[in-house]
Design an enzyme around this catalytic site. Structure first.
Site, PDB file in Angstrom:
ATOM      1  N   THR B 159      -2.527 -24.464  81.138  1.00  0.00           N
ATOM      2  CA  THR B 159      -3.691 -24.917  81.936  1.00  0.00           C
ATOM      3  C   THR B 159      -4.870 -23.981  81.656  1.00  0.00           C
ATOM      4  OG1 THR B 159      -2.924 -23.681  83.868  1.00  0.00           O
ATOM      5  CG2 THR B 159      -2.350 -26.017  83.751  1.00  0.00           C
ATOM      6  N   LYS B 185       3.948 -20.660  81.063  1.00  0.00           N
ATOM      7  CA  LYS B 185       2.511 -20.848  81.284  1.00  0.00           C
ATOM      8  C   LYS B 185       2.138 -20.106  82.562  1.00  0.00           C
ATOM      9  CE  LYS B 185       0.235 -22.848  83.668  1.00  0.00           C
ATOM     10  NZ  LYS B 185      -0.371 -23.059  85.035  1.00  0.00           N
ATOM     11  N   THR B 196      -0.033 -21.495  89.067  1.00  0.00           N
ATOM     12  CA  THR B 196       1.383 -21.753  88.851  1.00  0.00           C
ATOM     13  C   THR B 196       1.938 -21.011  87.651  1.00  0.00           C
ATOM     14  OG1 THR B 196       1.323 -23.886  89.913  1.00  0.00           O
ATOM     15  CG2 THR B 196       2.994 -23.587  88.234  1.00  0.00           C
ATOM     16  N   GLU B 277      -6.834 -14.325  83.492  1.00  0.00           N
ATOM     17  CA  GLU B 277      -8.092 -15.030  83.360  1.00  0.00           C
ATOM     18  C   GLU B 277      -9.197 -14.005  83.126  1.00  0.00           C
ATOM     19  OE1 GLU B 277      -7.927 -17.313  86.973  1.00  0.00           O
ATOM     20  OE2 GLU B 277      -6.669 -18.840  86.060  1.00  0.00           O
ATOM     21  N   ASN B 399     -12.587 -19.369  88.270  1.00  0.00           N
ATOM     22  CA  ASN B 399     -12.041 -19.828  89.541  1.00  0.00           C
ATOM     23  C   ASN B 399     -13.045 -20.393  90.535  1.00  0.00           C
ATOM     24  OD1 ASN B 399      -9.068 -19.419  89.595  1.00  0.00           O
ATOM     25  ND2 ASN B 399      -9.753 -17.472  88.757  1.00  0.00           N
ATOM     26  N   THR B 404     -14.326 -28.670  90.916  1.00  0.00           N
ATOM     27  CA  THR B 404     -15.562 -29.457  90.902  1.00  0.00           C
ATOM     28  C   THR B 404     -16.126 -29.605  89.495  1.00  0.00           C
ATOM     29  OG1 THR B 404     -16.742 -27.431  91.433  1.00  0.00           O
ATOM     30  CG2 THR B 404     -16.265 -28.929  93.235  1.00  0.00           C
TER      31      THR B 404
END
Lengths: 404, 404
Positions: B159, B185, B196, B277, B399, B404
């Site tokens: 993802t 992942k 996740t 991230e 994040n 959106t």
């Protein structure tokens, strides 16, 4: 917000008998930054304090705690920014003690009547020559009398704060006015961590020590203990409350004072959240329908400190999923199918699923300076709340290079 | 790192008897993104699994948990990205069940022999027509036999991951080679929260179910349970372990397998931390000199998840003060004067104070892809560790606008 605080920094805002001063002595590395402040009472004041619960306590915390235990009245609070004087060993302890000795000589009061706090970088020793010069100049300034300059004092205790923070609540009481005035430093964080929170609250109510302590504990639990910038985690967190009023032990005064103190502390907590490092908005997290207030507070804290919830708030992203997932790891055995989540008044999650809400309308609702997230657990009648801020890129810039 | 993983994605890396496939069916909104994968075993495989401890569990977790309890052997794991199928109510549950029914028909195996996991946005329903088409094409692909394409499968479960994650450990055993191959992942977070983590580990060891379960629990506690991206918090976290080998119940095989499994899981955990991230480096946090392993683990977790420690790591800022302050709020009653903190081999804090270390040298030590922070509490012999990543501005960008 800045404009709203301005009149509270005027000398006329203070309760009677206090003189405030702030100036630059050279402790802080920021050019021109005021870095030392004195909150002086011309009369002996009764005092109460709350200190950090962190196992690692800064030198000024150790010194002030001792004075709070050993002395019945107080005459002043000395605060420096630019150096936390934490993790500084015996030398740091000596520096805090010396500074109060110098101040004691300058003011002509016992050193046990003085309190001290520091904020800034951990592990650096306080530079003694500028500290000494600063203390002398502060003593000279307050000897001139009058209210002095609250603005200078409040600016001198700021560190990463963008805005000065002050609050005031006054009420008439048997022909006189009782004033509760407070200021604070601290900036909202993504997590209860270690940016120091300092609160100084001054009043002329005249309550006895036990009542003052009780009121502070009560107000603390309803204000800065519900801020996601929690008071119990830095090495330096300190709240001082001084009361120099003529003794008055009326139960009605106690009660009104307690509410006034809570108003002032809650306003300061809100200002800290709003001044979150890089923060764009304040968010109130309510958890209702809980079995006990404790479980409500626990879940409110989990939601209020979740980085993913806070980044979503930054983008005004109606991401109820992050709220629900945060609740799910909070350790309270609720039934997800009975949970309701609202942004403002809009129900976005109910019976285990999102409602058919308009993402656009929800975004608009969240794109404000002050927003509310409400959770109903559907398992009882207790509730609690937390105030927090969103979490932005600027936070990282500020914190990635704090000492270097 | 990417190059190191490449050979592990080659078909030859897999244990025997597995066929992997991954493709795009249209669940994910990202154009061209592969979004569905199948891990198929041509022989019945013994299985073990670990699921999220979050109270709010996604539909595929509920379905897989039931199959793990009711079935003795397994034939495949179906995973989609782009939609977490969490907080989706009865309709979501039906979608997970349906997908396994379609797969069961396509493969000619019982649906209880199939497992399922999902990752992606919470609260969205799985789109059934693309899901159904994807399942059919996957079934057709694995029916062709051979190892298929591990690369496609691993890419399809990603993802926010930047890099595919795989690890492999093979050892000779009584004339044959036992292979443990895993992929994962998940991307490092600033806090255990809700991105996740999915792990799929495939082997041909041949262990009985009880041994497989015991090995998975043991390895879990020494790998992904020590990652600051904790496995117990998302609505969807899942670890699947399949073993399709010919039965072999030797205690020596159990022991070697357990170590191999730990190696593979630890490597995957490390890859997740490294793929944080926006992360720049991996940090290993060791807490030693503790009374118990539990208290060491608790403090290691506090340091590893502190946003202020993680932002300091990002700037390679030798800010030991943040480490000490994090330790101080960890709830373990250590004596700060006995604590020692090291960055790599450099002692930066000892006996309650910073040492006279060179900030420049310490910065250089921390300005690496992989760094170590060691804490010695000086109160016992137990220790534990955590792996984490630094925390950057990019994290917030990723994040703040996820849905959106």
């Amino acid at each position: 917000v800045r404009d709203a605080v301005k009149p509270l920094l005027a000398p006329s805002a203070l309760p009677t008998g206090y003189t405030l001063a702030g100036l630059r002595c050279g402790i802080s590395n920021k050019p021109g930054k005021k870095d030392i402040a004195l909150f002086y009472s011309s009369r002996p004041a009764v005092g109460a304090a709350v200190f950090t619960k962190n196992l690692v306590k800064a030198a000024p915390v150790l010194v002030s705690r001792r004075h709070v235990l050993s002395s019945k009245t107080f005459r002043g609070v000395l605060i420096n920014s630019g150096c936390a004087n934490a993790c500084t060993g015996p030398r740091g302890l000596k520096a805090s003690r010396e500074s109060l000795k110098w101040l004691s000589a300058g003011l002509g009061v016992r050193k046990e009547q003085l309190l001290v706090a520091s904020t800034g970088v951990i592990g650096r020793q306080l530079p003694l020559p500028p500290l000494r010069a600063g203390v002398r100049r502060l003593a000279a300034a307050v000897r001139r009398g009058g209210p002095g300059s609250p603005k200078d004092a409040v600016e001198a205790i700021m560190t990463t704060d963008i805005r000065p923070k002050a609050a005031r609540f006054a009420f008439p009481w048997q022909g006189r006015t009782v004033t509760v005035w407070g200021c604070a430093k601290g900036a909202g964080m993504i997590h209860p961590d270690m940016v120091t929170m300092l609160f100084v609250v001054l009043t002329d109510a005249g309550l006895p020590r036990a009542a003052l302590r009780e009121a502070l504990a009560w107000a603390a639990d309803r204000s800065f203990n519900r801020l996601s910038v929690d008071g119990d985690t830095s090495t330096n967190d300190t709240v001082f409350l001084l009361d120099n009023g003529a003794p008055d032990d009326s139960p009605a005064l106690r009660k009104t004072f307690r509410s006034a103190l809570q108003q002032v502390c809650l306003s300061l907590a809100r200002q800290i959240a709003a001044d979150g490092e890089g923060a764009r908005r304040v968010a109130w997290i309510f958890v209702e329908g809980a079995r006990t207030e404790a479980e409500a507070k626990k879940l409110a804290a989990v939601v209020a400190t979740s980085p993913l919830v806070k980044t979503a708030l930054h983008g005004a992203d109606p991401n109820w999923g992050r709220v629900v997932a945060a609740l799910g790891r909070g350790g309270v055995p609720f039934d997800p199918d009975r949970v309701e989540v609202r942004f403002g008044d809009m129900v976005v999650f109910r019976r285990g699923q999102p409602t058919d809400f308009s993402a656009k309308a929800a975004h608009k609702l969240l794109d404000k300076d002050e927003v509310t997230v409400r959770v109903d657990l559907g398992r009882g009648k207790a509730w609690s709340n937390y105030v927090t801020c969103d979490f932005s890129k600027e936070y990282v810039s500020i914190n990635a290079d704090y000492t270097t």
